[in-house]
Design a protein around this motif. Structure first.
Motif, short mmCIF file in Angstrom:
data_model
loop_
_atom_site.label_atom_id
_atom_site.label_comp_id
_atom_site.label_asym_id
_atom_site.label_seq_id
_atom_site.Cartn_x
_atom_site.Cartn_y
_atom_site.Cartn_z
N GLN A 1 41.44 50.70 47.14
CA GLN A 1 42.58 49.65 46.23
C GLN A 1 43.30 51.00 45.42
O GLN A 1 43.31 52.26 45.22
N THR B 1 39.88 49.68 39.66
CA THR B 1 39.18 50.34 40.74
C THR B 1 40.32 50.96 41.52
O THR B 1 39.46 51.25 42.63
N ARG C 1 39.03 53.27 45.67
CA ARG C 1 37.27 52.88 45.48
C ARG C 1 37.91 51.62 46.88
O ARG C 1 38.98 51.06 47.11
N THR D 1 37.37 48.93 49.57
CA THR D 1 37.95 47.53 48.76
C THR D 1 38.12 46.53 49.95
O THR D 1 38.62 47.06 50.31
N PHE E 1 33.38 46.29 46.66
CA PHE E 1 34.88 45.41 45.90
C PHE E 1 35.22 44.96 46.65
O PHE E 1 35.39 45.46 47.76
N THR F 1 39.13 42.44 46.38
CA THR F 1 40.14 41.94 45.69
C THR F 1 40.53 40.65 46.12
O THR F 1 40.74 40.76 47.20
N ALA G 1 31.61 42.72 43.18
CA ALA G 1 32.72 42.78 41.79
C ALA G 1 33.91 42.72 42.36
O ALA G 1 34.37 43.23 43.14
#
Length: 222
Positions: free
Chosen positions: A22, A27, A30, A32, A75, A77, A102
């Motif tokens: 990310q 975040t 991290r 992702t 994670f 996005t 998340a």
């Protein structure tokens, strides 16, 4: 299979789905999974994802879910383009939350966020005058922000900074959401200058520098 994904007709147009670090927001850094949807009704002058305006491939929500599960991170996005331009994105986000991921949503702030699952962390732009799209801000969205959401301003010059500072005060943003992000427009504002403005005014905001551009020169899909 979650009931949210029932029905073969549920699909989204996807520009890319990839695993990386990310580069922005809370975040940052991290690992992702990114799901980049195709299409956007805005044309911001500093946009770095114009390749997502058109094209892409149609994928079922079940196929997207399977690819997300294949990557070694919790994670996810959802980004674009403008993800909320495709209504089926809501079913995808809800199902991924149900699966224990998340989930964050990167959105322009121009479309209604009221129906976004409350578990999703919205990263919502306020479009500054320098973006060329300041008139597209949907300020009614502020009423639908939660404490775990984030607000982002991309700053093109000091006039943008002053505008962003005024909006922070007008909507009490630093009390409303956990993180208010001030990001220098790449190649237009020196990060050190933006840092100096923030420090001089003692703003309770987070300076954001796009990690992916520093690491990989912002190559799509990296």
């Amino acid at each position: 299979m979650s009931g949210q994904l029932a029905g073969a007709a549920q699909s989204l147009r996807i520009t890319e789905l990839f695993f990386s670090l990310q580069g922005e927001a809370r975040t940052v850094g991290r690992p992702t999974t990114f799901v980049r949807l195709t299409g956007c009704p805005l044309r911001c002058g500093y946009c770095d994802t114009a390749y997502a305006f058109t094209g892409g491939s149609t994928m079922s929500l079940a196929a997207i879910r399977a690819q997300v599960h294949a990557h070694p991170t919790r994670f996810v996005t959802i980004t674009g383009g403008e993800p909320l331009a495709q209504p089926n994105v809501h079913a995808l986000m809800t199902t991924l939350c149900d699966d224990g991921f998340a989930v964050s949503l990167e959105t322009s702030g121009a479309l209604d966020v009221a129906q976004v699952d409350a578990r999703v962390s919205k990263v919502m732009d306020f479009k500054t005058p320098g973006s060329g799209e300041v008139g597209r801000n949907r300020f009614a969205n502020v009423a639908h922000l939660n404490a775990h959401d984030q607000v982002k301003f991309v700053i093109c010059d000091n006039a943008d900074y002053q505008w962003a500072r005024a909006r922070c005060a007008e909507f009490d943003l630093t009390r409303l959401v956990e993180d208010v992000l001030f990001s220098p427009a790449w190649g237009q504002v020196e990060p050190a200058d933006l840092a100096a403005w923030i420090l001089a005014d003692g703003l309770d905001v987070r300076l954001q520098i796009q990690l992916h551009k520093l690491l990989w020169n912002d190559e799509p899909g990296r």
